[in-house]
Write a protein that holds these residues in place. Structure first.
Motif, short mmCIF file in Angstrom:
data_model
loop_
_atom_site.label_atom_id
_atom_site.label_comp_id
_atom_site.label_asym_id
_atom_site.label_seq_id
_atom_site.Cartn_x
_atom_site.Cartn_y
_atom_site.Cartn_z
N LYS A 1 1.64 -52.46 19.99
CA LYS A 1 1.79 -53.53 20.99
C LYS A 1 2.70 -54.60 20.41
N GLY A 2 3.96 -54.62 20.81
CA GLY A 2 4.90 -55.62 20.31
C GLY A 2 5.36 -55.28 18.90
N ASP A 3 6.03 -56.24 18.30
CA ASP A 3 6.58 -56.08 16.96
C ASP A 3 5.67 -56.71 15.92
N TYR A 4 5.82 -56.28 14.70
CA TYR A 4 5.12 -56.89 13.58
C TYR A 4 5.55 -58.35 13.45
N ASN A 5 4.59 -59.26 13.26
CA ASN A 5 4.87 -60.68 13.07
C ASN A 5 4.73 -60.98 11.58
N PRO A 6 5.87 -61.08 10.84
CA PRO A 6 5.76 -61.29 9.40
C PRO A 6 5.19 -62.66 9.03
N GLU A 7 5.40 -63.66 9.87
CA GLU A 7 4.88 -65.00 9.59
C GLU A 7 3.35 -65.02 9.58
N LYS A 8 2.74 -64.28 10.51
CA LYS A 8 1.28 -64.22 10.59
C LYS A 8 0.73 -62.94 9.96
N ASP A 9 1.62 -62.08 9.47
CA ASP A 9 1.23 -60.80 8.87
C ASP A 9 0.26 -60.06 9.78
N VAL A 10 0.71 -59.80 11.02
CA VAL A 10 -0.15 -59.10 11.97
C VAL A 10 0.67 -58.15 12.84
N LEU A 11 0.06 -57.02 13.12
CA LEU A 11 0.62 -56.02 14.01
C LEU A 11 -0.52 -55.57 14.92
N PHE A 12 -0.24 -55.52 16.21
CA PHE A 12 -1.27 -55.16 17.19
C PHE A 12 -1.03 -53.75 17.74
N TYR A 13 -2.11 -53.14 18.18
CA TYR A 13 -2.06 -51.82 18.81
C TYR A 13 -2.82 -51.84 20.13
N ASN A 14 -2.39 -50.99 21.07
CA ASN A 14 -3.08 -50.80 22.34
C ASN A 14 -4.18 -49.75 22.24
N ASP A 15 -4.25 -49.03 21.14
CA ASP A 15 -5.23 -47.95 20.97
C ASP A 15 -6.67 -48.48 21.04
N GLU A 16 -7.59 -47.56 21.23
CA GLU A 16 -9.00 -47.91 21.21
C GLU A 16 -9.59 -47.53 19.85
N PRO A 17 -10.57 -48.27 19.38
CA PRO A 17 -11.22 -47.92 18.12
C PRO A 17 -11.86 -46.53 18.19
N SER A 18 -11.90 -45.87 17.05
CA SER A 18 -12.58 -44.57 16.98
C SER A 18 -14.06 -44.74 16.62
N MET A 19 -14.42 -45.95 16.13
CA MET A 19 -15.82 -46.23 15.82
C MET A 19 -16.08 -47.73 15.86
N HIS A 20 -17.36 -48.08 15.95
CA HIS A 20 -17.82 -49.47 15.88
C HIS A 20 -18.93 -49.54 14.83
N PHE A 21 -19.04 -50.69 14.18
CA PHE A 21 -20.13 -50.93 13.25
C PHE A 21 -20.47 -52.41 13.28
N THR A 22 -21.66 -52.76 12.81
CA THR A 22 -22.13 -54.14 12.87
C THR A 22 -22.51 -54.62 11.48
N LEU A 23 -22.05 -55.84 11.15
CA LEU A 23 -22.45 -56.52 9.92
C LEU A 23 -23.48 -57.57 10.25
N ASN A 24 -24.43 -57.76 9.33
CA ASN A 24 -25.45 -58.80 9.44
C ASN A 24 -25.26 -59.76 8.26
N ASP A 25 -26.12 -60.75 8.17
CA ASP A 25 -26.03 -61.76 7.11
C ASP A 25 -25.84 -61.11 5.74
N ASN A 26 -24.89 -61.68 4.98
CA ASN A 26 -24.61 -61.27 3.60
C ASN A 26 -24.09 -59.85 3.45
N GLN A 27 -23.48 -59.33 4.48
CA GLN A 27 -22.77 -58.06 4.38
C GLN A 27 -21.28 -58.35 4.50
N PHE A 28 -20.46 -57.43 3.99
CA PHE A 28 -19.01 -57.63 4.06
C PHE A 28 -18.31 -56.31 4.36
N VAL A 29 -17.09 -56.45 4.83
CA VAL A 29 -16.20 -55.31 5.04
C VAL A 29 -14.86 -55.67 4.42
N VAL A 30 -14.20 -54.68 3.82
CA VAL A 30 -12.85 -54.85 3.30
C VAL A 30 -11.93 -53.99 4.17
#
Length: 149
Positions: free
Chosen positions: A95-124
């Motif tokens: 979706k659009g071009d890569y924005n180097p200033e914000k270091d972000v690239l968007f996609y129109n695709d749908e996620p292949s999975m979902h997951f939930t974090l609770n207090d004191n959990q992290f994702v990298v």
């Protein structure tokens, strides 16, 4: 992508040269008391703290994103935060071009999975991880550490 609890964060300090410093910052910060805002930690490391009501999956997935130059360590401080995820290799509709200033690239695709974090959990999220954060119905307080790749 890595998903775990902050109690196990030390297991991941060797993954990237700045991870030890990033997780040390998290460990030494009173997460419950930290104010919303941006914090410079060190060269190549900054923290962004936010607290707001989550959004619907549809709203979040409209900004299905990834980064080329930064790794995100996203910590759920309080609340329940659901994420959508898909590997960048499987995304087909940029979706659009890569924005180097914000270091972000968007996609129109749908996620292949979902997951939930609770207090004191992290994702990298690495550059190959396309993600849709902040899905939830209640207040979510979180910290995102931007780690320069």
């Amino acid at each position: 992508m890595i998903i775990d609890t902050l109690a196990n964060a030390d297991k991941y300090t060797s993954v990237h040269p700045l991870f030890a410093q990033a997780f040390e910052y998290i460990k030494n910060t009173d997460l419950a008391a930290i104010e919303v805002g941006k914090y410079e930690i060190a060269d190549g490391l900054k923290a962004i703290v936010s607290s707001k009501v989550g959004m619907t999956a549809q709203e979040s997935e409209a900004k299905f994103e990834c980064h080329n130059n930064n790794i995100d360590i996203q910590v759920c401080i309080s609340g329940n935060e659901t994420f959508g995820w898909k590997t960048r290799n499987e995304c087909k509709s940029q979706k659009g071009d890569y924005n180097p200033e914000k270091d972000v690239l968007f996609y129109n695709d749908e996620p292949s999975m979902h997951f939930t974090l609770n207090d004191n959990q992290f994702v990298v999220f690495f550059p190959e991880d396309v993600h849709a954060p902040m899905i939830g119905e209640d207040e979510i307080k979180k910290m995102v550490i931007k780690v320069r790749k």
